[in-house]
Write a protein that holds these residues in place. Structure first.
Motif, PDB file in Angstrom:
ATOM      1  N   UNK A 187      -8.769  -3.474 -17.855  1.00  0.00           N
ATOM      2  CA  UNK A 187      -9.853  -4.372 -18.250  1.00  0.00           C
ATOM      3  C   UNK A 187     -10.963  -4.437 -17.206  1.00  0.00           C
ATOM      4  N   UNK A 188     -10.862  -3.585 -16.176  1.00  0.00           N
ATOM      5  CA  UNK A 188     -11.874  -3.601 -15.137  1.00  0.00           C
ATOM      6  C   UNK A 188     -11.646  -4.656 -14.075  1.00  0.00           C
ATOM      7  N   UNK A 189     -10.515  -5.324 -14.114  1.00  0.00           N
ATOM      8  CA  UNK A 189     -10.193  -6.359 -13.136  1.00  0.00           C
ATOM      9  C   UNK A 189      -9.505  -5.743 -11.915  1.00  0.00           C
ATOM     10  N   UNK A 190      -9.620  -6.422 -10.787  1.00  0.00           N
ATOM     11  CA  UNK A 190      -8.960  -5.953  -9.579  1.00  0.00           C
ATOM     12  C   UNK A 190      -7.449  -5.927  -9.779  1.00  0.00           C
ATOM     13  N   UNK A 191      -6.806  -4.860  -9.331  1.00  0.00           N
ATOM     14  CA  UNK A 191      -5.347  -4.753  -9.371  1.00  0.00           C
ATOM     15  C   UNK A 191      -4.784  -5.544  -8.192  1.00  0.00           C
ATOM     16  N   UNK A 192      -4.364  -6.761  -8.467  1.00  0.00           N
ATOM     17  CA  UNK A 192      -3.921  -7.642  -7.386  1.00  0.00           C
ATOM     18  C   UNK A 192      -2.554  -7.231  -6.833  1.00  0.00           C
ATOM     19  N   UNK A 193      -1.734  -6.563  -7.647  1.00  0.00           N
ATOM     20  CA  UNK A 193      -0.426  -6.132  -7.159  1.00  0.00           C
ATOM     21  C   UNK A 193      -0.560  -5.015  -6.126  1.00  0.00           C
ATOM     22  N   UNK A 194      -1.604  -4.189  -6.268  1.00  0.00           N
ATOM     23  CA  UNK A 194      -1.813  -3.102  -5.322  1.00  0.00           C
ATOM     24  C   UNK A 194      -2.313  -3.595  -3.977  1.00  0.00           C
ATOM     25  N   UNK A 195      -2.822  -4.822  -3.913  1.00  0.00           N
ATOM     26  CA  UNK A 195      -3.334  -5.370  -2.662  1.00  0.00           C
ATOM     27  C   UNK A 195      -2.216  -5.880  -1.760  1.00  0.00           C
ATOM     28  N   UNK A 196      -1.006  -6.014  -2.287  1.00  0.00           N
ATOM     29  CA  UNK A 196       0.117  -6.534  -1.509  1.00  0.00           C
ATOM     30  C   UNK A 196       0.671  -5.418  -0.626  1.00  0.00           C
ATOM     31  N   UNK A 197       1.038  -5.756   0.595  1.00  0.00           N
ATOM     32  CA  UNK A 197       1.594  -4.768   1.515  1.00  0.00           C
ATOM     33  C   UNK A 197       2.857  -4.133   0.935  1.00  0.00           C
ATOM     34  N   UNK A 198       3.078  -2.876   1.273  1.00  0.00           N
ATOM     35  CA  UNK A 198       4.140  -2.097   0.641  1.00  0.00           C
ATOM     36  C   UNK A 198       5.536  -2.674   0.837  1.00  0.00           C
ATOM     37  N   UNK A 199       5.811  -3.229   1.989  1.00  0.00           N
ATOM     38  CA  UNK A 199       7.180  -3.630   2.288  1.00  0.00           C
ATOM     39  C   UNK A 199       7.439  -5.119   2.037  1.00  0.00           C
ATOM     40  N   UNK A 200       6.482  -5.799   1.441  1.00  0.00           N
ATOM     41  CA  UNK A 200       6.701  -7.195   1.058  1.00  0.00           C
ATOM     42  C   UNK A 200       7.105  -7.228  -0.415  1.00  0.00           C
ATOM     43  N   UNK A 201       8.306  -6.731  -0.663  1.00  0.00           N
ATOM     44  CA  UNK A 201       8.760  -6.572  -2.043  1.00  0.00           C
ATOM     45  C   UNK A 201       8.827  -7.892  -2.784  1.00  0.00           C
ATOM     46  N   UNK A 202       9.263  -8.938  -2.110  1.00  0.00           N
ATOM     47  CA  UNK A 202       9.374 -10.237  -2.778  1.00  0.00           C
ATOM     48  C   UNK A 202       8.027 -10.683  -3.315  1.00  0.00           C
ATOM     49  N   UNK A 203       6.975 -10.476  -2.543  1.00  0.00           N
ATOM     50  CA  UNK A 203       5.640 -10.870  -2.988  1.00  0.00           C
ATOM     51  C   UNK A 203       5.203 -10.055  -4.200  1.00  0.00           C
ATOM     52  N   UNK A 204       5.555  -8.774  -4.228  1.00  0.00           N
ATOM     53  CA  UNK A 204       5.217  -7.946  -5.392  1.00  0.00           C
ATOM     54  C   UNK A 204       5.934  -8.474  -6.631  1.00  0.00           C
ATOM     55  N   UNK A 205       7.211  -8.753  -6.505  1.00  0.00           N
ATOM     56  CA  UNK A 205       7.966  -9.243  -7.653  1.00  0.00           C
ATOM     57  C   UNK A 205       7.465 -10.616  -8.110  1.00  0.00           C
ATOM     58  N   UNK A 206       7.110 -11.463  -7.161  1.00  0.00           N
ATOM     59  CA  UNK A 206       6.572 -12.772  -7.542  1.00  0.00           C
ATOM     60  C   UNK A 206       5.233 -12.623  -8.258  1.00  0.00           C
ATOM     61  N   UNK A 207       4.398 -11.730  -7.765  1.00  0.00           N
ATOM     62  CA  UNK A 207       3.120 -11.495  -8.428  1.00  0.00           C
ATOM     63  C   UNK A 207       3.295 -10.973  -9.840  1.00  0.00           C
ATOM     64  N   UNK A 208       4.284 -10.117 -10.030  1.00  0.00           N
ATOM     65  CA  UNK A 208       4.561  -9.594 -11.365  1.00  0.00           C
ATOM     66  C   UNK A 208       5.012 -10.709 -12.301  1.00  0.00           C
ATOM     67  N   UNK A 209       5.893 -11.586 -11.822  1.00  0.00           N
ATOM     68  CA  UNK A 209       6.352 -12.687 -12.674  1.00  0.00           C
ATOM     69  C   UNK A 209       5.208 -13.641 -13.015  1.00  0.00           C
ATOM     70  N   UNK A 210       4.286 -13.863 -12.092  1.00  0.00           N
ATOM     71  CA  UNK A 210       3.122 -14.696 -12.393  1.00  0.00           C
ATOM     72  C   UNK A 210       2.320 -14.113 -13.538  1.00  0.00           C
TER      73      UNK A 210
END
Length: 448
Positions: free
Chosen positions: A185-208
């Motif tokens: 949709x042309x929106x910023x990919x916020x999941x890609x902005x998370x550091x690679x090894x902060x897996x918990x933050x990636x999973x939390x962002x996905x659930x949001x």
């Protein structure tokens, strides 16, 4: 019936080995039963059936591109039912690609995924102990899950299959995308902005993301009716995906499985001769053993390096050694299971071979197969690193496998292929009906 054949074959062969006169030649079925007993062959153990509501949630998650950073790729993109649970490619095309199956094309600036997409057939059996080509998700003897996430692995995961589902969504090449990407949709990919090894933050962002959609709120409530919505987390999503994969891709009606259940007519004479080779002379069962038709161990089969490789070792993919740090594990990959193998081309961890005859020929002389590998079938933009230097590096850690140097007649070769085809469930041949009409995000099911 098979128990009686096991007993008869055992008595006859024991008498022969003891030098006693044996006037009755064991039948093909009796000899096959004996070989299968020695190989520990029995029907695999099914996990308890998940609830229909949990399967429905898992179906949506499996097919929905909402789970990818750029909202362009779903689990199903690389694991299509119509391509044997894979994608028909030697190695997969992940984030940024367009199209499905063997017609999928990658963006010019993106790498291929390093390995072949593993098929999804019969992955819910309780005998499974590890996942991925390199076994990086596994359960130990005490039942504890281990993974690259270490102590960050969320509690509540019900199986290694559920744990496996957590990692493609964190991989930049597979599903998450790269910094600076924008989504469909042309929106910023916020999941890609998370550091690679902060897996918990990636999973939390996905659930949001997921729980912002009313459709997923309803599906999670139905799948987990006893939980407060505040308790829903990524482990519940992963358990649901595993439930769907088990429900949709588990089959037990192949001629081989019917033969195991006592139907002597299920395997043709040629298939039975092929099975006798598989469990006997051809020594296939040295690795493709037990109820899963896999020893779940790791072997270097002297395969060419296809693609850009993985991690710091590029252009090589060191396979199991990336997890163990043991040089003896270099270029070793897990033995794949074989149910429905006739449907799951291309084969091997890097999709090196398009046909089962090609696979068998390589097993009969891996070193020569490596040196004489023909890359003509590979994607034109897929790199092959198979010069003398690369071959020497791979062969340095190659240990001859049981089939190395084996001679098969043309008739034996043909019978072996017939048996491998008999591992195919008729129900698995036509799975077009598994594609849902829609997913909660409104994006195209299966990706763009």
């Amino acid at each position: 019936l098979l128990a009686a054949l096991f007993l008869l074959a055992g008595l006859l062969l024991a008498a022969r080995d003891a030098g006693l006169p044996v006037r009755i030649s064991p039948s093909l079925d009796a000899r096959l039963a004996f070989q299968m007993q020695r190989a520990g062959v029995h029907a695999p153990t099914n996990a308890p059936a998940p609830s229909p509501e949990l399967v429905k949630l898992g179906e949506a998650l499996f097919w929905d591109p909402e789970l990818s950073g750029n909202r362009d790729i779903a689990c199903a993109t690389c694991h299509l039912p119509t391509f044997g649970g894979g994608d028909g490619l030697a190695v997969s095309i992940g984030a940024g690609g367009r199209g499905l199956g063997s017609l999928r094309e990658r963006a010019s600036i993106r790498e291929f995924v390093a390995r072949n997409a593993q098929p999804l057939f019969n992955l819910g059996h309780l005998e499974w102990q590890n996942r991925f080509w390199d076994g990086r998700v596994f359960v130990d003897e005490a039942g504890r899950l281990h993974s690259p996430a270490s102590d960050r692995l969320p509690p509540g995961l019900e199986s290694t299959l559920a744990a496996q589902a957590l990692f493609p969504v964190t991989s930049r090449e597979e599903m998450r995308g790269h910094r600076g990407d924008t989504d469909t949709f042309g929106q910023r990919n916020e999941l890609a902005m998370i550091d690679d090894y902060t897996l918990t933050a990636i999973w939390q962002g996905l659930m949001q993301r997921l729980l912002a959609l009313p459709g997923y709120q309803a599906l999670f409530a139905a799948g987990y009716p006893d939980l407060d919505p505040a308790q829903w987390d990524v482990a519940h999503a992963a358990n649901a995906i595993a439930a769907y994969e088990i429900s949709a891709f588990t089959f037990a009606d192949s001629p081989f499985d019917r033969y195991l259940a006592g139907d002597r007519a299920a395997l043709s004479p040629a298939a039975r001769r092929g099975a006798l080779l598989f469990y006997g002379k051809a020594q296939c069962a040295a690795c493709h053993s037990g109820p899963l038709l896999s020893d779940q161990q790791f072997h270097n089969l002297a395969l060419p390096q296809i693609g850009e490789g993985k991690g710091r070792e590029q252009p090589f993919d060191l396979g199991r050694a990336r997890e163990t740090g043991n040089d003896c594990d270099r270029f070793a990959f897990r033995t794949p299971p074989l149910r429905n193998v006739a449907l799951t081309a291309p084969y091997m961890h890097n999709g090196a071979f398009a046909t089962l005859p090609d696979v068998i020929r390589h097993h009969l002389d891996p070193a020569t197969g490596l040196r004489q590998y023909d890359p003509d079938r590979l994607h034109p933009t897929l790199e092959l690193h198979n010069g003398p230097e690369q071959q020497a590096a791979i062969l340095r850690w190659y240990t001859p496998i049981p089939t190395d140097g084996l001679r098969l007649t043309d008739a034996e070769f043909a019978d072996l292929i017939v048996f491998l085809d008999a591992l195919t469930s008729p129900s698995a041949r036509h799975l077009e009906h598994l594609t849902p009409a829609s997913v909660p995000s409104g994006l195209p099911p299966g990706g763009l």
